[in-house]
Design an enzyme around this catalytic site. Structure first.
Site, PDB file in Angstrom:
ATOM      1  N   LYS A  10       0.824  -1.213   0.000  1.00 58.81           N
ATOM      2  CA  LYS A  10       0.000   0.000   0.000  1.00 58.81           C
ATOM      3  C   LYS A  10       0.865   1.274   0.000  1.00 58.81           C
ATOM      4  O   LYS A  10       2.078   1.214   0.248  1.00 58.81           O
ATOM      5  CB  LYS A  10      -0.936  -0.040   1.215  1.00 58.81           C
ATOM      6  CG  LYS A  10      -1.951  -1.199   1.171  1.00 58.81           C
ATOM      7  CD  LYS A  10      -2.970  -1.090   2.287  1.00 58.81           C
ATOM      8  CE  LYS A  10      -3.987  -2.218   2.250  1.00 58.81           C
ATOM      9  NZ  LYS A  10      -5.066  -2.033   3.266  1.00 58.81           N
ATOM     10  N   TYR A  50     -12.399  -2.623  -3.922  1.00 64.11           N
ATOM     11  CA  TYR A  50     -12.920  -2.803  -2.563  1.00 64.11           C
ATOM     12  C   TYR A  50     -14.455  -2.766  -2.515  1.00 64.11           C
ATOM     13  O   TYR A  50     -15.026  -2.484  -1.456  1.00 64.11           O
ATOM     14  CB  TYR A  50     -12.344  -1.723  -1.648  1.00 64.11           C
ATOM     15  CG  TYR A  50     -10.924  -1.988  -1.194  1.00 64.11           C
ATOM     16  CD1 TYR A  50     -10.617  -3.115  -0.426  1.00 64.11           C
ATOM     17  CD2 TYR A  50      -9.893  -1.098  -1.490  1.00 64.11           C
ATOM     18  CE1 TYR A  50      -9.321  -3.347   0.024  1.00 64.11           C
ATOM     19  CE2 TYR A  50      -8.598  -1.327  -1.043  1.00 64.11           C
ATOM     20  CZ  TYR A  50      -8.317  -2.457  -0.286  1.00 64.11           C
ATOM     21  OH  TYR A  50      -7.046  -2.691   0.166  1.00 64.11           O
ATOM     22  N   PHE A  58     -15.769   2.910   6.876  1.00 64.92           N
ATOM     23  CA  PHE A  58     -14.383   3.265   6.548  1.00 64.92           C
ATOM     24  C   PHE A  58     -14.119   3.336   5.048  1.00 64.92           C
ATOM     25  O   PHE A  58     -12.996   3.624   4.629  1.00 64.92           O
ATOM     26  CB  PHE A  58     -13.405   2.285   7.224  1.00 64.92           C
ATOM     27  CG  PHE A  58     -13.582   0.828   6.852  1.00 64.92           C
ATOM     28  CD1 PHE A  58     -13.091   0.318   5.645  1.00 64.92           C
ATOM     29  CD2 PHE A  58     -14.226  -0.049   7.718  1.00 64.92           C
ATOM     30  CE1 PHE A  58     -13.245  -1.015   5.312  1.00 64.92           C
ATOM     31  CE2 PHE A  58     -14.388  -1.400   7.384  1.00 64.92           C
ATOM     32  CZ  PHE A  58     -13.888  -1.879   6.177  1.00 64.92           C
ATOM     33  N   ARG A  86      -1.141 -14.399   4.313  1.00 61.34           N
ATOM     34  CA  ARG A  86      -1.856 -13.761   5.435  1.00 61.34           C
ATOM     35  C   ARG A  86      -1.062 -13.887   6.737  1.00 61.34           C
ATOM     36  O   ARG A  86      -1.052 -12.959   7.554  1.00 61.34           O
ATOM     37  CB  ARG A  86      -3.268 -14.342   5.564  1.00 61.34           C
ATOM     38  CG  ARG A  86      -4.158 -13.908   4.398  1.00 61.34           C
ATOM     39  CD  ARG A  86      -5.583 -14.405   4.517  1.00 61.34           C
ATOM     40  NE  ARG A  86      -6.355 -13.656   5.502  1.00 61.34           N
ATOM     41  CZ  ARG A  86      -6.879 -12.443   5.291  1.00 61.34           C
ATOM     42  NH1 ARG A  86      -6.679 -11.825   4.129  1.00 61.34           N
ATOM     43  NH2 ARG A  86      -7.588 -11.857   6.220  1.00 61.34           N
ATOM     44  N   THR A  92      -5.134  -7.477  10.496  1.00 65.17           N
ATOM     45  CA  THR A  92      -5.481  -6.233   9.786  1.00 65.17           C
ATOM     46  C   THR A  92      -5.092  -4.998  10.595  1.00 65.17           C
ATOM     47  O   THR A  92      -4.572  -4.024  10.044  1.00 65.17           O
ATOM     48  CB  THR A  92      -7.002  -6.199   9.511  1.00 65.17           C
ATOM     49  OG1 THR A  92      -7.365  -7.396   8.817  1.00 65.17           O
ATOM     50  CG2 THR A  92      -7.386  -4.999   8.667  1.00 65.17           C
ATOM     51  N   ARG A 103       2.755  -6.205   9.088  1.00 60.83           N
ATOM     52  CA  ARG A 103       1.973  -5.100   9.657  1.00 60.83           C
ATOM     53  C   ARG A 103       2.523  -4.678  11.014  1.00 60.83           C
ATOM     54  O   ARG A 103       2.553  -3.483  11.326  1.00 60.83           O
ATOM     55  CB  ARG A 103       0.498  -5.478   9.721  1.00 60.83           C
ATOM     56  CG  ARG A 103      -0.164  -5.396   8.332  1.00 60.83           C
ATOM     57  CD  ARG A 103      -1.522  -6.032   8.335  1.00 60.83           C
ATOM     58  NE  ARG A 103      -2.260  -5.808   7.097  1.00 60.83           N
ATOM     59  CZ  ARG A 103      -3.218  -6.614   6.650  1.00 60.83           C
ATOM     60  NH1 ARG A 103      -3.529  -7.714   7.330  1.00 60.83           N
ATOM     61  NH2 ARG A 103      -3.851  -6.340   5.531  1.00 60.83           N
ATOM     62  N   ASN A 113      -2.231   0.239   6.740  1.00 65.62           N
ATOM     63  CA  ASN A 113      -1.721  -1.033   7.266  1.00 65.62           C
ATOM     64  C   ASN A 113      -0.799  -1.787   6.313  1.00 65.62           C
ATOM     65  O   ASN A 113      -0.705  -3.009   6.356  1.00 65.62           O
ATOM     66  CB  ASN A 113      -2.874  -1.908   7.772  1.00 65.62           C
ATOM     67  CG  ASN A 113      -3.781  -2.395   6.651  1.00 65.62           C
ATOM     68  OD1 ASN A 113      -3.698  -1.919   5.524  1.00 65.62           O
ATOM     69  ND2 ASN A 113      -4.633  -3.356   6.953  1.00 65.62           N
ATOM     70  N   HIS A 116      -2.134  -5.493   1.572  1.00 63.79           N
ATOM     71  CA  HIS A 116      -3.422  -6.183   1.416  1.00 63.79           C
ATOM     72  C   HIS A 116      -3.137  -7.584   0.898  1.00 63.79           C
ATOM     73  O   HIS A 116      -2.227  -7.772   0.102  1.00 63.79           O
ATOM     74  CB  HIS A 116      -4.321  -5.462   0.398  1.00 63.79           C
ATOM     75  CG  HIS A 116      -5.483  -6.314  -0.034  1.00 63.79           C
ATOM     76  ND1 HIS A 116      -6.640  -6.406   0.693  1.00 63.79           N
ATOM     77  CD2 HIS A 116      -5.632  -7.167  -1.093  1.00 63.79           C
ATOM     78  CE1 HIS A 116      -7.468  -7.262   0.096  1.00 63.79           C
ATOM     79  NE2 HIS A 116      -6.874  -7.731  -0.987  1.00 63.79           N
ATOM     80  N   GLU A 127      -9.616 -10.963  -7.485  1.00 64.05           N
ATOM     81  CA  GLU A 127      -8.682  -9.845  -7.334  1.00 64.05           C
ATOM     82  C   GLU A 127      -7.543  -9.914  -8.360  1.00 64.05           C
ATOM     83  O   GLU A 127      -7.096  -8.890  -8.873  1.00 64.05           O
ATOM     84  CB  GLU A 127      -8.131  -9.843  -5.902  1.00 64.05           C
ATOM     85  CG  GLU A 127      -9.223  -9.525  -4.875  1.00 64.05           C
ATOM     86  CD  GLU A 127      -8.713  -9.535  -3.437  1.00 64.05           C
ATOM     87  OE1 GLU A 127      -7.530  -9.821  -3.198  1.00 64.05           O
ATOM     88  OE2 GLU A 127      -9.536  -9.237  -2.544  1.00 64.05           O
TER      89      GLU A 127
HETATM   90  P1  CMP Z   1      -7.437  -4.649   3.518  1.00 62.37           P
HETATM   91  O1  CMP Z   1      -6.966  -6.049   3.745  1.00 62.37           O
HETATM   92  O2  CMP Z   1      -6.786  -3.911   2.397  1.00 62.37           O
HETATM   93  O3  CMP Z   1      -9.016  -4.683   3.268  1.00 62.37           O
HETATM   94  C1  CMP Z   1      -9.842  -3.560   3.563  1.00 62.37           C
HETATM   95  C2  CMP Z   1      -9.122  -2.509   4.359  1.00 62.37           C
HETATM   96  O4  CMP Z   1      -9.962  -1.604   5.048  1.00 62.37           O
HETATM   97  C3  CMP Z   1      -8.304  -3.162   5.441  1.00 62.37           C
HETATM   98  O5  CMP Z   1      -7.200  -3.825   4.871  1.00 62.37           O
HETATM   99  C4  CMP Z   1      -7.999  -1.966   6.338  1.00 62.37           C
HETATM  100  O6  CMP Z   1      -6.833  -1.273   5.940  1.00 62.37           O
HETATM  101  C5  CMP Z   1      -9.200  -1.033   6.121  1.00 62.37           C
HETATM  102  N1  CMP Z   1     -10.029  -0.908   7.319  1.00 62.37           N
HETATM  103  C6  CMP Z   1     -10.269   0.224   8.009  1.00 62.37           C
HETATM  104  N2  CMP Z   1     -11.084  -0.005   9.046  1.00 62.37           N
HETATM  105  C7  CMP Z   1     -11.379  -1.310   9.040  1.00 62.37           C
HETATM  106  C8  CMP Z   1     -12.173  -2.175   9.863  1.00 62.37           C
HETATM  107  N3  CMP Z   1     -12.833  -1.716  10.931  1.00 62.37           N
HETATM  108  N4  CMP Z   1     -12.235  -3.501   9.556  1.00 62.37           N
HETATM  109  C9  CMP Z   1     -11.596  -3.989   8.468  1.00 62.37           C
HETATM  110  N5  CMP Z   1     -10.825  -3.225   7.638  1.00 62.37           N
HETATM  111  C10 CMP Z   1     -10.712  -1.908   7.927  1.00 62.37           C
END
Ligand code: CMP
Length: 142
Positions: A10, A50, A58, A86, A92, A103, A113, A116, A127
């Site tokens: 990211k 997304y 968010f 993962r 996350t 992370r 973060n 992805h 994806e």
């Molecule tokens: P990612 O795996 O890229 O998928 C969706 C992204 O939304 C996640 O990583 C986070 O960076 C972001 N995000 C922000 N708030 C939340 C939340 N409460 N739960 C999950 N993802 C979140």
């Protein structure tokens, strides 16, 4: 089984200059980089990627962040690639991520973060096809 997964470094991690460090973790875990590109996502591209999160509070912040600078998008291949990737990423929310994960080491918040990764082989297929054409996904022969 040998799987493929979609991985994104990211904008925060690209800005921190840790692309090579993150690639090195993939390689040391036995994941092969079989396709890769740097791209500055448009708003529409980030929203489409997304789409499953479009109703979440968010979503707007997520799209704004993912379009704030270039990302590196790659397809990783290997044994249990989805779960292996993962595990390398960690939770996350970096505050909950295990020590030594990407992370925990490079992310500053749940919004910024660092990486992805696809959460299943089904989402990996969607994806990967979202970002890469058939000809870019040719089998790696060596
Ligand atoms: P990612 O795996 O890229 O998928 C969706 C992204 O939304 C996640 O990583 C986070 O960076 C972001 N995000 C922000 N708030 C939340 C939340 N409460 N739960 C999950 N993802 C979140």
């Amino acid at each position: 089984a040998i799987e493929r997964t979609l991985s994104i470094i990211k904008p925060d991690a690209v800005a921190k200059n840790v692309i090579g460090e993150i690639y090195s973790r993939f390689e040391k875990a036995g994941l092969k980089i079989v396709a890769a590109k740097m791209k500055h996502l448009s708003k529409a591209e980030a929203e489409g990627f997304y789409a499953e999160h479009s109703a979440r509070g968010f979503f707007g912040d997520l799209v704004a962040f993912m379009t704030s600078g270039p990302v590196i998008i790659q397809v990783l291949e290997g044994e249990n690639a989805v779960a292996t990737h993962r595990d390398l990423m960690g939770a996350t929310d970096p505050k909950k991520a295990e020590a030594g994960t990407i992370r925990a080491d490079f992310a500053s918040s749940i919004d910024e973060n660092a990486v992805h990764g696809s959460d299943s082989t089904t989402s990996a297929a969607r994806e990967i096809a979202y970002f890469f054409s058939t000809i870019e996904l040719a089998p790696r022969t060596r």
